[in-house]
Enzyme design. Structure first.
Site, PDB file in Angstrom:
ATOM      1  N   ASN A  78      38.254  45.127  46.717  1.00 17.40           N
ATOM      2  CA  ASN A  78      39.309  44.116  46.603  1.00 17.40           C
ATOM      3  C   ASN A  78      40.627  44.862  46.423  1.00 17.40           C
ATOM      4  O   ASN A  78      40.905  45.369  45.341  1.00 17.40           O
ATOM      5  CB  ASN A  78      39.008  43.205  45.404  1.00 17.40           C
ATOM      6  CG  ASN A  78      40.133  42.220  45.133  1.00 17.40           C
ATOM      7  OD1 ASN A  78      41.052  42.071  45.941  1.00 17.40           O
ATOM      8  ND2 ASN A  78      40.071  41.553  43.987  1.00 17.40           N
ATOM      9  N   LYS A 138      43.612  43.746  46.454  1.00 11.40           N
ATOM     10  CA  LYS A 138      44.669  42.965  45.790  1.00 11.40           C
ATOM     11  C   LYS A 138      45.994  43.124  46.556  1.00 11.40           C
ATOM     12  O   LYS A 138      45.961  43.258  47.777  1.00 11.40           O
ATOM     13  CB  LYS A 138      44.777  43.373  44.316  1.00 11.40           C
ATOM     14  CG  LYS A 138      43.400  43.337  43.639  1.00 11.40           C
ATOM     15  CD  LYS A 138      43.416  43.480  42.156  1.00 11.40           C
ATOM     16  CE  LYS A 138      41.989  43.419  41.633  1.00 11.40           C
ATOM     17  NZ  LYS A 138      41.908  43.507  40.179  1.00 11.40           N
ATOM     18  N   HIS A 179      38.677  34.469  42.062  1.00 14.06           N
ATOM     19  CA  HIS A 179      38.954  35.698  41.306  1.00 14.06           C
ATOM     20  C   HIS A 179      39.756  35.323  40.061  1.00 14.06           C
ATOM     21  O   HIS A 179      40.610  34.429  40.104  1.00 14.06           O
ATOM     22  CB  HIS A 179      39.737  36.691  42.173  1.00 14.06           C
ATOM     23  CG  HIS A 179      39.830  38.031  41.520  1.00 14.06           C
ATOM     24  ND1 HIS A 179      40.729  38.287  40.516  1.00 14.06           N
ATOM     25  CD2 HIS A 179      39.123  39.156  41.705  1.00 14.06           C
ATOM     26  CE1 HIS A 179      40.563  39.533  40.106  1.00 14.06           C
ATOM     27  NE2 HIS A 179      39.588  40.083  40.811  1.00 14.06           N
ATOM     28  N   GLU A 205      42.210  36.545  38.690  1.00 13.42           N
ATOM     29  CA  GLU A 205      43.668  36.598  38.834  1.00 13.42           C
ATOM     30  C   GLU A 205      44.205  35.347  39.536  1.00 13.42           C
ATOM     31  O   GLU A 205      45.411  35.112  39.548  1.00 13.42           O
ATOM     32  CB  GLU A 205      44.062  37.873  39.597  1.00 13.42           C
ATOM     33  CG  GLU A 205      43.898  39.099  38.720  1.00 13.42           C
ATOM     34  CD  GLU A 205      43.632  40.381  39.473  1.00 13.42           C
ATOM     35  OE1 GLU A 205      43.921  40.455  40.672  1.00 13.42           O
ATOM     36  OE2 GLU A 205      43.103  41.320  38.843  1.00 13.42           O
ATOM     37  N   GLU A 251      32.559  39.082  36.792  1.00 12.37           N
ATOM     38  CA  GLU A 251      33.713  39.909  36.447  1.00 12.37           C
ATOM     39  C   GLU A 251      34.297  39.454  35.109  1.00 12.37           C
ATOM     40  O   GLU A 251      35.138  38.537  35.078  1.00 12.37           O
ATOM     41  CB  GLU A 251      34.789  39.783  37.527  1.00 12.37           C
ATOM     42  CG  GLU A 251      34.357  40.260  38.892  1.00 12.37           C
ATOM     43  CD  GLU A 251      35.542  40.801  39.689  1.00 12.37           C
ATOM     44  OE1 GLU A 251      35.402  41.897  40.237  1.00 12.37           O
ATOM     45  OE2 GLU A 251      36.600  40.151  39.737  1.00 12.37           O
ATOM     46  N   GLY A 305      40.708  45.875  35.666  1.00 13.64           N
ATOM     47  CA  GLY A 305      41.937  46.661  35.699  1.00 13.64           C
ATOM     48  C   GLY A 305      42.294  47.296  34.366  1.00 13.64           C
ATOM     49  O   GLY A 305      43.400  47.800  34.189  1.00 13.64           O
ATOM     50  N   SER A 311      36.584  47.414  36.456  1.00 15.16           N
ATOM     51  CA  SER A 311      36.694  48.845  36.138  1.00 15.16           C
ATOM     52  C   SER A 311      35.502  49.671  36.623  1.00 15.16           C
ATOM     53  O   SER A 311      35.081  50.625  35.962  1.00 15.16           O
ATOM     54  CB  SER A 311      36.926  49.053  34.633  1.00 15.16           C
ATOM     55  OG  SER A 311      38.164  48.476  34.249  1.00 15.16           O
TER      56      SER A 311
HETATM   57  P1  PGA Z   1      39.184  46.694  38.927  1.00 15.46           P
HETATM   58  O1  PGA Z   1      39.233  45.220  39.617  1.00 15.46           O
HETATM   59  O2  PGA Z   1      38.027  47.414  39.586  1.00 15.46           O
HETATM   60  O3  PGA Z   1      40.492  47.313  39.238  1.00 15.46           O
HETATM   61  O4  PGA Z   1      38.935  46.465  37.489  1.00 15.46           O
HETATM   62  C1  PGA Z   1      38.066  44.536  39.951  1.00 15.46           C
HETATM   63  C2  PGA Z   1      38.406  43.190  40.532  1.00 15.46           C
HETATM   64  O5  PGA Z   1      39.404  42.603  40.112  1.00 15.46           O
HETATM   65  O6  PGA Z   1      37.706  42.674  41.428  1.00 15.46           O
END
Ligand code: PGA
Length: 274
Positions: free
Chosen positions: A10, A12, A96, A98, A182, A188, A228
């Site tokens: 992903n 982003k 997601h 976010e 998640e 992140g 992460s």
């Molecule tokens: P990250 O993001 O690996 O940077 O923690 C994962 C995600 O948001 O799908």
């Protein structure tokens, strides 16, 4: 029943069109020929077309980061499942963290990923059904926030997100879907969920799906972990029996690290199938 793990990147809001094209041209030869693993990248919408062309005929699949539920209409800024299908997308991330949560400025004091676009369990469900209706495979994200975990509500939150997110979805459709667990506090932040705890929650999700549909759907549906994931912790996480791959954010932007995660998934899946 052995499920092929899916490692999806992903990206982003990262990578210009030129950067995106160069990343996938570098990625394809590194993951070609790896057995028992599927790979997908989800670039920003602006790069879907060029990345799709660069991936044509390769083993790497294309995914979108979100999808709107209507086919067309007065929906400024939105992208429909028809449009994504036309670009060659196989997957669409839906719900997601976010994109969930309230509208407005994120509360930085939470130390968690921004939740600013207002998706709810109900709108996630509309998007899941729209994707399935156009033969896009949804990667439906679920996961609790830090406060919910601290209050001991992880299982209840995740169960609700699964129940509502999959309302009106047929057993056959559900079996072909991907769920990503998640935990919001792990996205992140560099603080991945412990492997055993990720395995426990994913086991709970599978049990919920077995109860909602049937045993077979629970056996077939793929459930990833995300938050992460790096080349350092991939082996431990992906060795857990309930995990069918990973949704990778930050580490998917660096081709070497992403390819190492894909390799780890392939090695583990080959061992398990022996
Ligand atoms: P990250 O993001 O690996 O940077 O923690 C994962 C995600 O948001 O799908």
């Amino acid at each position: 029943m052995s499920r092929i793990p899916l490692i999806a990147g992903n990206w982003k809001m990262h990578k210009t069109v030129a950067e995106a094209e160069s990343l996938v041209r570098d990625l394809v030869p590194r993951v070609e020929g790896l057995e028992k693993v599927e790979v997908a990248v989800c670039p920003p919408a602006t790069a879907l077309h060029v990345v799709g062309q660069a991936l044509a005929g390769s083993v790497v699949e294309l995914g979108a980061q979100d999808v709107f539920w209507a086919e067309q209409g007065a929906f400024t800024g939105m992208i429909s499942p028809v449009m994504l299908k036309e670009l060659g997308c196989k997957y669409a991330i839906v719900g997601h963290s976010e994109r969930r949560g309230r509208f407005g400025k994120p509360d930085e004091s939470l130390g968690e990923a921004a939740r600013v676009f207002g998706d709810t369990d109900a709108s996630v469900n509309l998007k899941v059904k729209a994707a399935l209706g156009h033969e896009l495979i949804p990667i439906m994200c679920v996961g609790e926030m830090l406060a919910e975990r601290d209050e001991g509500r992880t299982d209840a939150v995740v169960t609700r997100q699964i129940e509502v997110g999959l309302e009106g979805v047929s057993a056959e459709q559900a079996a072909g879907m991907v769920i990503a667990y998640e935990p919001v506090w792990a996205i992140g932040t560099g603080r991945a969920c412990g492997a055993e705890e990720a395995n426990r929650v994913i086991g709970l999700i599978r049990k919920t799906i077995r109860g909602k549909f049937c045993e077979e759907v629970g056996d077939r549906i793929r459930i990833q972990y995300g938050g992460s994931v790096t080349d350092k912790n991939a082996h431990e996480l992906l060795s857990q029996p309930e995990l069918d791959g990973a949704l990778v954010g930050g580490a998917s932007l660096e081709v070497c690290r992403f390819a190492l995660i894909v390799q780890a998934a392939s090695v583990i899946a080959k061992e398990v199938s022996k």
